[in-house]
Motif scaffolding. Structure first.
Motif, PDB file in Angstrom:
ATOM      1  N   ILE A   1      40.031  37.810  30.280  1.00 51.95           N
ATOM      2  CA  ILE A   1      39.259  37.082  31.284  1.00 51.95           C
ATOM      3  C   ILE A   1      38.336  36.101  30.583  1.00 51.95           C
ATOM      4  N   ILE A   2      38.315  34.882  31.081  1.00 56.78           N
ATOM      5  CA  ILE A   2      37.417  33.859  30.545  1.00 56.78           C
ATOM      6  C   ILE A   2      36.101  33.939  31.306  1.00 56.78           C
ATOM      7  N   THR A   3      35.009  34.023  30.577  1.00 57.30           N
ATOM      8  CA  THR A   3      33.699  34.027  31.222  1.00 57.30           C
ATOM      9  C   THR A   3      33.120  32.622  31.173  1.00 57.30           C
ATOM     10  N   GLU A   4      32.277  32.343  32.123  1.00 52.69           N
ATOM     11  CA  GLU A   4      31.640  31.033  32.214  1.00 52.69           C
ATOM     12  C   GLU A   4      30.842  30.733  30.944  1.00 52.69           C
ATOM     13  N   GLN A   5      30.965  29.503  30.468  1.00 51.67           N
ATOM     14  CA  GLN A   5      30.224  29.052  29.284  1.00 51.67           C
ATOM     15  C   GLN A   5      29.383  27.845  29.674  1.00 51.67           C
TER      16      GLN A   5
ATOM     17  N   GLU B   1      47.014  34.860  38.965  1.00 52.88           N
ATOM     18  CA  GLU B   1      47.887  36.037  38.988  1.00 52.88           C
ATOM     19  C   GLU B   1      48.768  36.144  37.750  1.00 52.88           C
ATOM     20  N   LYS B   2      49.172  35.030  37.191  1.00 54.03           N
ATOM     21  CA  LYS B   2      50.098  35.048  36.053  1.00 54.03           C
ATOM     22  C   LYS B   2      49.317  35.165  34.741  1.00 54.03           C
ATOM     23  N   GLU B   3      49.713  36.110  33.927  1.00 55.21           N
ATOM     24  CA  GLU B   3      48.984  36.337  32.676  1.00 55.21           C
ATOM     25  C   GLU B   3      49.206  35.237  31.652  1.00 55.21           C
ATOM     26  N   ARG B   4      50.182  34.380  31.842  1.00 54.81           N
ATOM     27  CA  ARG B   4      50.471  33.281  30.912  1.00 54.81           C
ATOM     28  C   ARG B   4      49.975  31.940  31.435  1.00 54.81           C
ATOM     29  N   ASN B   5      49.168  31.939  32.498  1.00 54.83           N
ATOM     30  CA  ASN B   5      48.613  30.699  33.049  1.00 54.83           C
ATOM     31  C   ASN B   5      47.095  30.784  33.062  1.00 54.83           C
ATOM     32  N   LEU B   6      46.466  29.611  32.948  1.00 54.55           N
ATOM     33  CA  LEU B   6      45.008  29.531  33.002  1.00 54.55           C
ATOM     34  C   LEU B   6      44.622  28.171  33.561  1.00 54.55           C
ATOM     35  N   CYS B   7      43.718  28.166  34.530  1.00 50.31           N
ATOM     36  CA  CYS B   7      43.168  26.924  35.068  1.00 50.31           C
ATOM     37  C   CYS B   7      41.646  26.997  34.936  1.00 50.31           C
ATOM     38  N   LEU B   8      41.086  26.060  34.187  1.00 52.66           N
ATOM     39  CA  LEU B   8      39.634  25.989  33.983  1.00 52.66           C
ATOM     40  C   LEU B   8      39.095  24.710  34.591  1.00 52.66           C
ATOM     41  N   VAL B   9      37.837  24.752  35.020  1.00 47.95           N
ATOM     42  CA  VAL B   9      37.152  23.550  35.485  1.00 47.95           C
ATOM     43  C   VAL B   9      35.873  23.366  34.689  1.00 47.95           C
ATOM     44  N   ALA B  10      35.447  22.114  34.606  1.00 48.43           N
ATOM     45  CA  ALA B  10      34.144  21.763  34.036  1.00 48.43           C
ATOM     46  C   ALA B  10      33.325  21.196  35.183  1.00 48.43           C
ATOM     47  N   ASP B  11      32.156  21.787  35.417  1.00 46.88           N
ATOM     48  CA  ASP B  11      31.315  21.255  36.488  1.00 46.88           C
ATOM     49  C   ASP B  11      29.876  21.098  36.026  1.00 46.88           C
ATOM     50  N   THR B  12      29.198  20.181  36.682  1.00 46.10           N
ATOM     51  CA  THR B  12      27.809  19.878  36.350  1.00 46.10           C
ATOM     52  C   THR B  12      26.835  20.644  37.236  1.00 46.10           C
TER      53      THR B  12
ATOM     54  N   LYS C   1      61.786  35.152  28.783  1.00 41.31           N
ATOM     55  CA  LYS C   1      61.469  35.936  27.586  1.00 41.31           C
ATOM     56  C   LYS C   1      61.458  35.071  26.325  1.00 41.31           C
ATOM     57  N   ARG C   2      62.428  34.164  26.199  1.00 37.93           N
ATOM     58  CA  ARG C   2      62.523  33.338  24.991  1.00 37.93           C
ATOM     59  C   ARG C   2      61.389  32.319  24.875  1.00 37.93           C
ATOM     60  N   LEU C   3      60.689  32.080  25.953  1.00 37.96           N
ATOM     61  CA  LEU C   3      59.581  31.119  25.937  1.00 37.96           C
ATOM     62  C   LEU C   3      58.231  31.787  26.170  1.00 37.96           C
ATOM     63  N   SER C   4      58.211  33.094  26.256  1.00 39.30           N
ATOM     64  CA  SER C   4      56.992  33.816  26.641  1.00 39.30           C
ATOM     65  C   SER C   4      55.890  33.792  25.589  1.00 39.30           C
ATOM     66  N   HIS C   5      56.188  33.337  24.400  1.00 38.55           N
ATOM     67  CA  HIS C   5      55.196  33.312  23.318  1.00 38.55           C
ATOM     68  C   HIS C   5      54.328  32.053  23.345  1.00 38.55           C
ATOM     69  N   LYS C   6      54.612  31.121  24.277  1.00 42.32           N
ATOM     70  CA  LYS C   6      53.894  29.842  24.228  1.00 42.32           C
ATOM     71  C   LYS C   6      53.441  29.381  25.610  1.00 42.32           C
ATOM     72  N   VAL C   7      52.474  28.471  25.597  1.00 38.66           N
ATOM     73  CA  VAL C   7      51.995  27.811  26.813  1.00 38.66           C
ATOM     74  C   VAL C   7      51.869  26.320  26.533  1.00 38.66           C
TER      75      VAL C   7
ATOM     76  N   ALA D   1      44.125  31.894  24.878  1.00 39.46           N
ATOM     77  CA  ALA D   1      45.490  32.055  24.364  1.00 39.46           C
ATOM     78  C   ALA D   1      45.519  33.052  23.209  1.00 39.46           C
ATOM     79  N   ASP D   2      44.601  32.891  22.266  1.00 46.03           N
ATOM     80  CA  ASP D   2      44.554  33.794  21.114  1.00 46.03           C
ATOM     81  C   ASP D   2      44.300  35.235  21.550  1.00 46.03           C
ATOM     82  N   GLY D   3      43.416  35.408  22.538  1.00 39.30           N
ATOM     83  CA  GLY D   3      43.099  36.747  23.029  1.00 39.30           C
ATOM     84  C   GLY D   3      44.159  37.341  23.934  1.00 39.30           C
ATOM     85  N   SER D   4      45.083  36.514  24.392  1.00 39.29           N
ATOM     86  CA  SER D   4      46.130  36.965  25.314  1.00 39.29           C
ATOM     87  C   SER D   4      47.467  37.187  24.616  1.00 39.29           C
ATOM     88  N   GLY D   5      47.481  37.071  23.308  1.00 41.32           N
ATOM     89  CA  GLY D   5      48.719  37.292  22.573  1.00 41.32           C
ATOM     90  C   GLY D   5      49.677  36.113  22.599  1.00 41.32           C
ATOM     91  N   ILE D   6      49.196  34.970  23.003  1.00 41.33           N
ATOM     92  CA  ILE D   6      50.026  33.764  23.012  1.00 41.33           C
ATOM     93  C   ILE D   6      50.021  33.201  21.603  1.00 41.33           C
TER      94      ILE D   6
END
Length: 186
Positions: free
Chosen positions: A2-6, A65-76, A92-98, A125-130
Motif C-alpha cells: 500500500i502506498i501512503t500519502e507523501q 483491485e489489481k496487484e500489478r496496477n497503481l494509479c497515483l495523483v499529485a494534488d495541491t 504469467k510471462r509478463l507478470s514480472h513487469k509494469v 514496484a520494488d515492494g510488490s515484487g515487480i
C-alpha cells in the motif's frame, strides 16, 4: 504493498502524492484532456481517446483491485495537478513487469512532481515484487530522459518515426526500462 500519502514542498509549492480515489474521476477526466493539449510529449492530442468520468471511475477501481496496477495523483490540496499509472499484465510471462506513464500540468513543471510520482511508483514496484518497470518517452523530451537515466532507467531501444507531431514531422520514441536492484534478469 500500500502506498501512503507523501507530502512535499518545493519552491514554495506544497503538494502531496497519494493513491487515486474514485472521487478523483471527474477532475482526472478534465485534467487528462488539458494536459494532452499542452504538450506534444503525450501520445494523444487534446480530446483523443477521451476517458469520461465513469471510465476513470472504473480505471481507478480496477487499479485498486489489481496487484500489478497503481494509479497515483499529485494534488495541491485544491486541485489535482498530475497523475501516474503503472499497469501490469495478468499473463504469467509478463507478470514480472509494469509499464509506467506520467503527466503533469505544464504550469506545475519544475516542482519535482513527475519525479516524485515516479519515485513513489518505483518504491511500490520494488515492494510488490515487480522486477521491471518500462516506459516510452518522445526523443525530444530531454529533461525526462535525463531524469529517467538518473533514477536507474536504461535506454533499451528506439521506435523509429513512431509519432507524427504538429509540425508534420515524424519523431522517434525511446523505450526505457529499469530492473529492480539486486535482481539480475538474464
Amino acid at each position: 504493498m500500500i502506498i501512503t500519502e507523501q507530502q512535499f514542498e518545493v519552491k514554495g509549492l506544497r503538494y502531496r502524492i497519494r493513491p487515486a480515489a474514485v472521487r478523483d474521476a471527474e477532475e482526472l477526466s478534465a485534467l487528462r484532456v488539458q494536459i494532452d493539449g499542452e504538450t506534444e510529449y503525450m501520445d494523444r492530442e487534446r480530446g483523443e481517446a477521451f476517458l469520461d468520468v465513469p471510465g476513470f471511475e472504473q480505471l481507478i477501481r480496477t487499479d485498486a483491485e489489481k496487484e500489478r496496477n497503481l494509479c497515483l495523483v499529485a494534488d495541491t490540496g485544491e486541485h489535482i495537478v498530475g497523475f501516474s499509472r503503472c499497469e501490469g499484465s495478468a499473463l504469467k510471462r509478463l507478470s514480472h513487469k509494469v509499464d509506467f506513464g506520467v503527466c503533469v500540468l505544464q504550469e506545475f513543471w519544475g516542482y519535482g512532481i513527475g519525479k516524485q510520482l515516479l519515485v513513489q511508483s518505483m518504491a511500490w514496484a520494488d515492494g510488490s515484487g515487480i522486477l521491471k518497470m518500462g516506459l516510452h518517452v518522445l526523443e525530444t523530451n530531454h529533461k525526462a530522459i535525463a531524469l529517467y537515466i538518473k533514477l536507474g532507467f536504461e535506454i533499451e531501444g528506439r521506435l523509429r518515426k513512431d509519432k507524427l507531431l504538429g509540425d508534420g514531422r515524424y519523431y522517434d520514441t525511446i523505450v526505457m526500462g529499469r530492473f529492480k536492484e539486486g535482481n539480475m534478469l538474464a
